[in-house]
Design an enzyme around this catalytic site. Structure first.
Site, mmCIF file in Angstrom:
data_model
loop_
_atom_site.group_PDB
_atom_site.id
_atom_site.type_symbol
_atom_site.label_atom_id
_atom_site.label_comp_id
_atom_site.label_asym_id
_atom_site.label_seq_id
_atom_site.Cartn_x
_atom_site.Cartn_y
_atom_site.Cartn_z
ATOM 1 N N ASP A 1 0.821 -1.203 0.000
ATOM 2 C CA ASP A 1 0.000 0.000 0.000
ATOM 3 C C ASP A 1 0.863 1.264 0.000
ATOM 4 O O ASP A 1 1.906 1.314 0.652
ATOM 5 C CB ASP A 1 -0.885 -0.021 1.255
ATOM 6 C CG ASP A 1 -1.790 1.184 1.354
ATOM 7 O OD1 ASP A 1 -2.628 1.372 0.450
ATOM 8 O OD2 ASP A 1 -1.658 1.952 2.325
ATOM 9 N N GLU B 1 1.307 -0.506 -5.136
ATOM 10 C CA GLU B 1 0.374 0.584 -5.415
ATOM 11 C C GLU B 1 1.222 1.858 -5.393
ATOM 12 O O GLU B 1 1.559 2.372 -4.325
ATOM 13 C CB GLU B 1 -0.735 0.671 -4.361
ATOM 14 C CG GLU B 1 -1.763 1.734 -4.703
ATOM 15 C CD GLU B 1 -2.276 2.523 -3.515
ATOM 16 O OE1 GLU B 1 -3.187 3.334 -3.712
ATOM 17 O OE2 GLU B 1 -1.763 2.359 -2.396
#
Length: 633
Positions: A310, A363
């Site tokens: 993330d 990401e």
């Protein structure tokens, strides 16, 4: 006399302090350990070990000592406090009570706890797994190790376990989720973080228990049941992992021994203004051991097939979301966080070397170079990167009224300029359908007919475009309202016209993709894609051909105008028959069913004497629809 440290020595902790311990959880945290006593023989109990080098005193308190606290002892030269306590069994709850340098006391949960209490409780729990994986699971792992993931189909269903069907436990999910995902034809699920987190509204992105699955849904072994059930249906498991930041809850990692232990002391380096959280001190060896051990833990102990990391951009840049003067440059005066880059390379290298077939996914929202290049080529070493540029461009195009789309035609073509600079996943994730952004359906203007038709056309564009696909739960049946984790999905609309047709389309495309390697095999290679016409702005149409290594070809045409084109001219790479295999306007997808290429499209060569020239044909293209044609020769 028995061993007061439960068989833990300073030698055991050398790797932890050098940043090279990739399984630090085996040494720190709580473990059931048998020790030998000279007089009484072998004794059962639990060893507790915690890194708190700047503490004056550390106690372990739990339901086994009436939460009164037993003094732990310093393992000489290690910064670690340890204590073995006889009679402590699995399921016992505990915390550490730490005295800071100023004499004040604070209760902390165990950073290495492998299970934790259900929120709002936060006690750590002594846990040992006795789970036995089945034979089929070993076959899954062996096959995974042999699979070339870049040339395989990867269609990902992203979900939030707590609100997919609200109230289900890991064991109930294990009965319902694999069947649904398999029926839909997805190859993978991606779970938003399952690590322990106190605030449900953070969706797991503010982690307090990095080694503990969320106890709201069950035990760590219950989570293993869910993973194994997904594998049994042939579905890979991707887990979101959050090494970028952690919350400031005073009972968790922050200021752990009264000093900045896991984070930087300087708020310009140690705090993330966007989220009100702390940032790990990526250059500290013990933090490196903590994070690499954590990544490996989920992959090895829970058989997770991939980690999606993330907010990588927040790790890569020292000035991420910071104003001038609020960040500290690196030693060369630059904005790159060299220590975070080093850590990501270290983690990726280790996971790929240690667990064959595992995939690391970033990401990453900037144009940082080499995210999916191997570490030894100077890259970060990820396997895939989310294509946030494609996503932003596509969604801004969908927002437009069809009459204005001709002026923004290159929003949908620009991604091909950089399509092979990284290995991409095309994401429509949870972030795009929350916080006032609206659902996919409601991003599209005008009436319901146009909304559903345009969405189907877009999905056919997405499923045929180079890159792997990711769709967030609820979007497969065009949920009308944006996602709300407190309410769960609106399953009751699933049988209604439009909604059901969209879900049937996703299933059909997943199954078609599985059967036609041209639609996935060369996702990461330029040889897998050729434009037919990238510039038909006046008609709002995009057309291209997808190819595989063995010569299969699928022509894909997407119409984003409300006009039907009954004799749309295309130039195809081979003469002969091209048969329609998908038409998003078909009645089975709740389209009109009026515009179909019932007979194979016949393409004829522009130059009959040449084998190399392209062939011309006309195709029926419905309004706001996608058509796929497979070459039959």
């Amino acid at each position: 006399m028995h061993d007061k440290f439960g068989n833990l020595t300073g030698w055991d902790l050398e790797g932890f302090h050098s940043g090279g311990d990739t399984e630090a959880w085996r040494r720190l945290g709580s473990h059931l350990v048998t020790v030998h006593d000279d007089e009484r023989g072998d004794l059962e109990g639990a060893r507790f070990a915690v890194w708190a080098p700047n503490a004056q005193r550390v106690q372990v308190m739990g339901d086994f000592n009436w939460w009164q606290g037993d003094d732990m002892e310093f393992v000489p030269g290690t910064g670690v406090w340890a204590l073995w306590i006889q009679g402590v069994e699995a399921g016992a709850q505990y915390k550490y009570k730490i005295q800071h340098g100023d004499g004040s006391w604070q209760e902390k949960v165990d950073p290495y706890a492998r299970f934790a209490d259900v929120p709002p409780g936060n006690a750590s729990i002594v846990w040992e797994s006795d789970y036995e994986w089945g034979n089929a699971e070993q076959i899954w792992l062996d096959e995974r190790a042999q699979t070339n993931v870049y040339e395989s189909q990867m269609s990902i269903y992203e979900l939030h376990l707590g609100s997919w069907r609200k109230g289900l436990s890991y064991l109930e999910l294990a009965e319902q989720l694999p069947q649904y995902v398999k029926w839909q034809g997805y190859t993978h699920v991606e779970m938003m973080p399952v690590m322990a987190h106190p605030f449900p509204g953070s969706w797991g992105y503010q982690v307090t228990g990095y080694f503990a699955p969320d106890a709201r849904l069950g035990t760590p072994d219950d989570f293993r049941v869910l993973v194994e059930a997904l594998h049994a249906e042939g579905i890979g498991v991707i887990l979101d992992w959050v090494p970028g930041h952690f919350p400031k809850d005073d009972w968790a990692l922050g200021r752990f021994d009264g000093t900045a232990l896991y984070e930087h002391a300087d708020p310009r380096q140690g705090e993330q203004p966007d989220w009100g959280t702390y940032v790990f001190n990526f250059g500290r060896n013990e933090v490196k051991s903590f994070l690499v051990s954590n990544a490996l833990y989920w992959v090895q102990q829970f058989h997770v097939d991939a980690l999606r990391v993330d907010a990588v951009a927040s790790m890569l840049y020292l000035d991420y979301s910071r104003a001038e003067g609020q960040w500290v440059p690196n030693k060369y005066g630059g904005r790159e966080n060299l220590e975070a880059i080093d850590l990501l390379r270290y983690v990726n290298k280790h996971l790929y070397a240690r667990t064959p077939g595992v995939v690391m996914i970033a990401e990453e929202s900037t144009s940082f170079g080499g995210v999916t290049k191997p570490v030894n080529w100077g890259g970060l070493g990820f396997g895939f990167k989310w294509n946030m540029g494609w996503m932003n461009d596509s969604l801004s195009y969908l927002n437009l009224d069809p009459i204005y789309r001709q002026y923004h035609h290159n929003d949908m073509t620009f991604a091909m300029v950089y399509a092979y600079s990284e290995n991409f996943i095309l994401p429509i994730s949870h972030d795009e359908v929350v916080h006032g952004k609206g659902s996919m359906l409601n991003k599209i203007p005008q009436d319901d007919w146009r909304k559903f038709a345009t969405l189907r056309s877009f999905y056919s564009f997405m499923w045929s475009f180079p890159g792997k696909q990711l769709l967030f739960m609820g979007q497969e049946f065009a949920q009308r309202s944006e996602w709300n984790e407190e309410k769960g999905l609106e399953w009751w609309v699933d049988s209604l016209p439009g909604h059901n047709g969209t879900r049937q389309l996703i299933r059909a495309m997943n199954l078609l993709q599985a059967g036609h390697p041209a639609l996935y095999e060369l996702d990461c290679e330029p040889e897998g894609f050729r434009w037919i016409n990238a510039d038909d702005t006046t008609h709002n149409v995009y057309s291209y051909v997808r190819l595989d290594r063995d010569g299969e070809m699928v022509a894909c045409i997407s119409n984003f105008s409300s006009e039907p084109y009954e004799t749309y001219p295309v130039t195809l790479p081979a003469a002969g028959k091209w048969r329609e295999i998908l038409n998003t306007d078909a009645a089975e997808f709740d389209g009109t069913g009026l515009y179909a290429n019932a007979e194979p499209v016949l393409a004829t060569r522009t130059d009959p004497d040449s084998d190399d020239s392209w062939a011309e044909a006309t195709v029926i293209v419905p309004p706001m629809a996608g058509v796929w044609l497979r070459y039959e020769g």
